[in-house]
Enzyme design. Structure first.
Site, mmCIF file in Angstrom:
data_model
loop_
_atom_site.group_PDB
_atom_site.id
_atom_site.type_symbol
_atom_site.label_atom_id
_atom_site.label_comp_id
_atom_site.label_asym_id
_atom_site.label_seq_id
_atom_site.Cartn_x
_atom_site.Cartn_y
_atom_site.Cartn_z
ATOM 1 N N HIS A 114 4.842 -15.500 2.464
ATOM 2 C CA HIS A 114 5.091 -14.355 2.156
ATOM 3 C C HIS A 114 6.018 -13.974 2.889
ATOM 4 C CE1 HIS A 114 0.337 -13.986 1.863
ATOM 5 N NE2 HIS A 114 0.088 -15.105 2.203
ATOM 6 N N ASN A 150 -5.393 -10.802 2.036
ATOM 7 C CA ASN A 150 -5.100 -10.810 0.649
ATOM 8 C C ASN A 150 -5.147 -9.257 -0.753
ATOM 9 O OD1 ASN A 150 -2.663 -12.648 1.222
ATOM 10 N ND2 ASN A 150 -4.464 -13.985 -0.030
ATOM 11 N N TYR A 196 -1.772 -20.432 11.463
ATOM 12 C CA TYR A 196 -1.253 -18.932 11.183
ATOM 13 C C TYR A 196 -0.222 -18.571 12.386
ATOM 14 C CZ TYR A 196 -1.978 -17.054 7.023
ATOM 15 O OH TYR A 196 -1.490 -16.666 5.883
#
Length: 483
Positions: A54, A127, A337
């Site tokens: 990303h 997404n 993350y």
């Protein structure tokens, strides 16, 4: 017009920003030119490490407004009443491309929303697809490596991708989605977004529900052909980024309607598929879409680096009434993350304005790189304490989750049907959509070693025999019944 005086980073006025200090007109430069050294040193460090995935993204600020009452399912304050508005920041991205890659490539798109709620930040990091290529996070780095660059050639490789996919049948559903029309959206405004994972809601009575989030674009779905995408990539690599920015500048604010699918907790034990499998969808006829509210993007960032590039999202950022599920991919992302943001932006990344919650954090975190506030001053940094430090609120406790089974490494492919939903997706397509999908698959596979092509064909055969026959014909191969 009155101009402000230029200063050093420490605030000292700069007398000359055009000429370096040297020993004579033609002489060498002097170490005492601290302004020159500061500028060179800062320039060398002005790029933070790009995201491993990303990396290329665009973003904007906006508002979420509740349009329907769902308080029977969740006590989350963001949904507490119809009409309630919550500010947000949304970042779109491509998954595999690097920071400078083209927008109009065939790739899943990230759809990450940071809601600045009254109870802290809630990050819904998803997404533009409701599914993913894998269901076990142990294979995530391998999957991403297969989509990135060959360590020998430094180039992207179709052979690497299909080598991985042909050995990973759980990827079929997402492969059909990616190679179909929606794998190449016409703009960021003309695609849907999904939380993708299964999450949990709980209400004031402590009842738990499993939930999936769907953002349906109000602009309508629009896609590009492969030829259109390639042409635009060569002429305007930042096409999607520019389209989003200009639409908002022109007052054409893009909107999405948020829906949820809600499953009572006990249904998970008897549902026909594993409801926590990221490669599967819940059928709408089983769990219909329930409208929740409207998301609107209405303000562009003032500084791309400060706001879009430094925006840090983590699925672990929940608020009371919303939580995780046993989805294995989600469980891993709860750590990965947040850990990636600590690596990229330091442990104090939540102090960056775009990431800062609208409520004042009350923690016992102290110190660390890039601490930019008062570091809580003289307040104590331990708990329990007897001097009035913040304490936990038991009323915000999540209901207990019943767990059973032995701790083991379970084969996630054993007894799993990885083909029916992929085939259903193919059979939902129009004749023209099927033609484009087949052409795209044949083109993508054409330069792949024949042994990988032959290994992949049985997966297509199990997905849909017609699809397999058409791909085999395009590749000039024979297709047989899979063992």
């Amino acid at each position: 017009m009155t101009r402000k005086t230029m200063t050093t980073g420490a605030g000292a006025p700069v007398a000359d920003n055009q000429n370096s200090k040297s020993a004579g007109r033609r002489g060498p430069l002097l170490m005492e030119d601290v302004h020159l050294i500061e500028r060179m040193a800062h320039f060398n460090r002005e790029r933070i490490p790009e995201r491993v995935v990303h990396a290329k993204g665009a973003g904007a600020y906006g508002t979420f407004r509740v349009t329907k009452d769902i308080t029977q399912y969740t006590c989350a304050g963001i949904f507490s009443e119809v009409g309630k508005e919550t500010p947000l920041f949304l970042r779109f991205s491509t998954v595999a491309g690097e920071r400078g890659s083209a927008d109009t490539v065939r790739d899943p798109r990230g759809f990450a929303v940071k809601f600045y709620t009254d109870e802290g930040n809630w990050d819904l990091v998803g997404n533009n697809t409701p599914i993913f290529f894998i269901r076990d996070p142990l294979k995530f780095s391998d999957f991403i490596h297969s989509q990135k660059r060959d360590p020998r050639t430094g180039m992207r490789s179709n052979a690497m991708q299909w080598d991985f996919w042909s050995l990973s049948p759980e990827a079929m559903h997402q492969v059909i989605w990616l190679m179909g029309d929606r794998g190449l959206p016409a703009s960021l405004r003309h695609m849907d977004g999904f939380g993708s994972h299964t999450f949990s809601f709980w209400n004031d009575q402590g009842e738990r529900f499993w939930v999936k989030f769907h953002f349906k674009t109000q602009q309508g779905i629009k896609c590009l052909t492969e030829a259109q995408g390639q042409k635009i990539a060569g002429e305007h690599p930042d096409y999607h980024t520019a389209d989003l920015f200009q639409a908002i500048e022109d007052g054409e604010y893009p909107k999405w309607t948020l829906y949820v699918q809600v499953m009572p907790e006990q249904d998970a034990e008897t549902y026909k598929i594993n409801p926590f499998d990221l490669t599967k969808v819940w059928h709408y006829k089983d769990y219909p879409l329930i409208e929740v509210g409207e998301l609107e993007l209405n303000r562009n960032p003032e500084n791309y680096f400060a706001e879009v590039e430094q925006a840090a999202f983590a699925p672990s950022n929940f608020v009371p009434g919303i939580g995780p599920s046993p989805d294995k991919m989600l469980q891993a992302r709860l750590l990965s993350y947040a850990d990636a943001q600590r690596y990229r932006l330091t442990v104090n990344h939540a102090q960056i304005p775009v990431n800062r919650p609208r409520v004042e954090p009350q923690t016992y975190h102290r110190d660390g790189s890039m601490r930019t506030d008062g570091n809580y001053g003289r307040q104590v940094n331990y708990e329990p304490n007897s001097v009035g430090g913040p304490v936990a609120d038991p009323s915000k406790k999540e209901p207990p989750l019943r767990i059973e089974g032995d701790a083991d490494r379970y084969d996630h492919r054993e007894g799993n049907d990885d083909y029916t939903q992929a085939g259903d997706l193919y059979r939902l397509m129009t004749a023209e959509e099927k033609d484009r999908l087949v052409n795209q698959l044949v083109n993508h596979l054409s330069d792949v070693p024949v042994e990988i092509q032959q290994r992949q064909l049985p997966h297509f055969q199990r997905t849909d025999p017609e699809l397999a026959r058409r791909i085999a014909a395009g590749l000039k191969l024979e297709v047989s019944e899979p063992a």
